[in-house]
Design an enzyme around this catalytic site. Sequence first.
Site, PDB file in Angstrom:
ATOM      1  N   GLU A 116      44.033  35.458  45.058  1.00  0.00           N
ATOM      2  CA  GLU A 116      44.831  36.629  44.641  1.00  0.00           C
ATOM      3  C   GLU A 116      44.078  37.932  44.829  1.00  0.00           C
ATOM      4  OE1 GLU A 116      44.845  35.812  40.500  1.00  0.00           O
ATOM      5  OE2 GLU A 116      46.225  34.143  40.631  1.00  0.00           O
TER       6      GLU A 116
ATOM      7  N   ARG B 226      39.004  56.472  38.838  1.00  0.00           N
ATOM      8  CA  ARG B 226      37.877  55.537  38.890  1.00  0.00           C
ATOM      9  C   ARG B 226      36.517  56.198  38.647  1.00  0.00           C
ATOM     10  NH1 ARG B 226      36.452  52.759  42.646  1.00  0.00           N
ATOM     11  NH2 ARG B 226      36.086  50.852  41.525  1.00  0.00           N
TER      12      ARG B 226
ATOM     13  N   TYR C 110      35.036  54.446  35.392  1.00  0.00           N
ATOM     14  CA  TYR C 110      33.995  53.430  35.634  1.00  0.00           C
ATOM     15  C   TYR C 110      32.710  54.032  36.203  1.00  0.00           C
ATOM     16  CZ  TYR C 110      38.259  50.458  36.165  1.00  0.00           C
ATOM     17  OH  TYR C 110      39.471  49.825  36.037  1.00  0.00           O
TER      18      TYR C 110
ATOM     19  N   CYS D  90      41.605  69.876  32.349  1.00  0.00           N
ATOM     20  CA  CYS D  90      40.787  70.395  31.247  1.00  0.00           C
ATOM     21  C   CYS D  90      40.010  69.288  30.548  1.00  0.00           C
ATOM     22  CB  CYS D  90      41.674  71.108  30.238  1.00  0.00           C
ATOM     23  SG  CYS D  90      42.770  72.263  31.018  1.00  0.00           S
TER      24      CYS D  90
HETATM   25  C1  LIG Z   1      43.303  42.216  38.886  1.00  0.00           C
HETATM   26  C2  LIG Z   1      43.566  40.800  39.194  1.00  0.00           C
HETATM   27  C3  LIG Z   1      43.442  40.332  40.513  1.00  0.00           C
HETATM   28  C4  LIG Z   1      42.952  41.198  41.646  1.00  0.00           C
HETATM   29  O1  LIG Z   1      41.634  41.582  41.461  1.00  0.00           O
HETATM   30  P1  LIG Z   1      40.825  42.310  42.647  1.00  0.00           P
HETATM   31  O2  LIG Z   1      39.478  42.516  42.103  1.00  0.00           O
HETATM   32  O3  LIG Z   1      41.541  43.572  42.931  1.00  0.00           O
HETATM   33  O4  LIG Z   1      40.839  41.392  43.818  1.00  0.00           O
HETATM   34  C5  LIG Z   1      43.763  39.021  40.753  1.00  0.00           C
HETATM   35  N1  LIG Z   1      44.172  38.177  39.757  1.00  0.00           N
HETATM   36  C6  LIG Z   1      44.286  38.602  38.481  1.00  0.00           C
HETATM   37  C7  LIG Z   1      44.745  37.659  37.447  1.00  0.00           C
HETATM   38  C8  LIG Z   1      43.995  39.921  38.161  1.00  0.00           C
HETATM   39  O5  LIG Z   1      44.093  40.327  36.896  1.00  0.00           O
END
Ligand SMILES: *Cc1c(COP(=O)(O)O)cnc(C)c1O
Length: 429
Positions: free
Chosen positions: A280, A320, A324, A350
């Site tokens: 994913e 970001r 972070y 601001c």
């Molecule tokens: C955020 C997330 C991702 C993607 O993460 P990346 O670091 O952008 O690859 C995949 N799976 C789940 C469950 C997430 O929360």
Amino acid sequence: MILFDSNYFTYQSNELYCESTQIKKIIEETKTPVYIYSKKFFTDRVEELNEAFSEIKHKIFFSAKSNYNINTIKIFHNLGCGIDVNSEGEIFRATKAGVEGKDMIFSGVGKTKEDIEAALKIGIHMIKVESFQELELINEIASQKNLVANIAIRVNPDVDPQTHPYISTGLAKNKFGISSSQVLEIFQKGKEMKNINFVGIDMHLGSQIKNSGPFVDGVEKLVELVNKLKNQFGISLSHLDIGGGIGVSYEPSEPHLNAKTIISDLVPIFKKVDCEIYIEPGRFLTANGGILATQVLFTKKNDMQKNFVIVDAAMTDLIRPSLYKSYHHIQPVDLYESETYVADIVGPVCESGDFLALQREISKCKSGDYLAVFSSGAYGMVMSSNYNGRRRPPEVFVDGNQFFIGRSRESFDYLIFDEKIQEKLHQKK
Ligand SMILES: *Cc1c(COP(=O)(O)O)cnc(C)c1O
């Protein structure tokens, strides 16, 4: 100054292009700030991942939360990817992009009843469960609807992804997933639930992981669980989902991290189970495929001889750096000045936390110049806000020498479209 190494954003006659489209031509039409994405980058990354997985039965689910413009979702879907969604809103987005439920999987530690109903309604491919209570709720809703829900259990493998604490998710102390020690019991109890069908096991370690170590540890734990489930409980799962998290390089001096560097170490472990492997990725597929183009409004120097470059993009467009302390490389769109200086590149909001870069070496710039903030394709636009009454920027998709405005700059009406003056509230007593 080192220039960002990219095949997708390059200089021709000292002027920045995305693929073969002039950045300034886009800006002429959209003004700044504006997000600009390369379709070829997205396409090449999918190809790179498929190549890394060539020996293994697999499917890529693009994590929509990294860049959820419906055009981005559609590009990945057309490349054969499924979509990983995180909420009812992302289900809505993916549906609008033409994705069917059978190509979506659903993540999230705190799904609501409405989220689950929406997912079941579209016949979602699979819901990832992160607690026993969630499993019970899904069973109850599915039973009312006379449906069977396909479920994967998200395991918290307690692996240190060695990344920023805000983006590590697979440690025992994190809120995500179910501890390995409780997983077998949950499968055993869930097996008795009439409207639950277990199809997989899942993990997501965190984000911006740059070596295979954490993945190897996590996948080994999942493989062990898959085999135990089969041998001890007769539950056979059809897929093993390794989550997202493949890291990317944000620094110009660091070469692109090929997906193979991580995946090739996992291939022998994948071969120990008879499961399709799901992945994913979000950031890996999108981060370096986008820039945020911005214009210099003013420059100034304070008493302490510190330089400020004040630009029209802010933390509301790209949070970001503020959130972070992330590094985003910044380069001029026109390379006309070879002399550099050190400056804070800051936005108009601001808040002292509103910066894109602190103490950064950059070519000397002047009011009116355009700058490109690199690696802005992931967790950029999706985390934008209307703070300070700012309208969100447009998103432009480049395909060769053509560009398409996939989202326009928000209108002023949009800023108040769901607000209403309540006359009674303002009546004088
Ligand atoms: C955020 C997330 C991702 C993607 O993460 P990346 O670091 O952008 O690859 C995949 N799976 C789940 C469950 C997430 O929360």
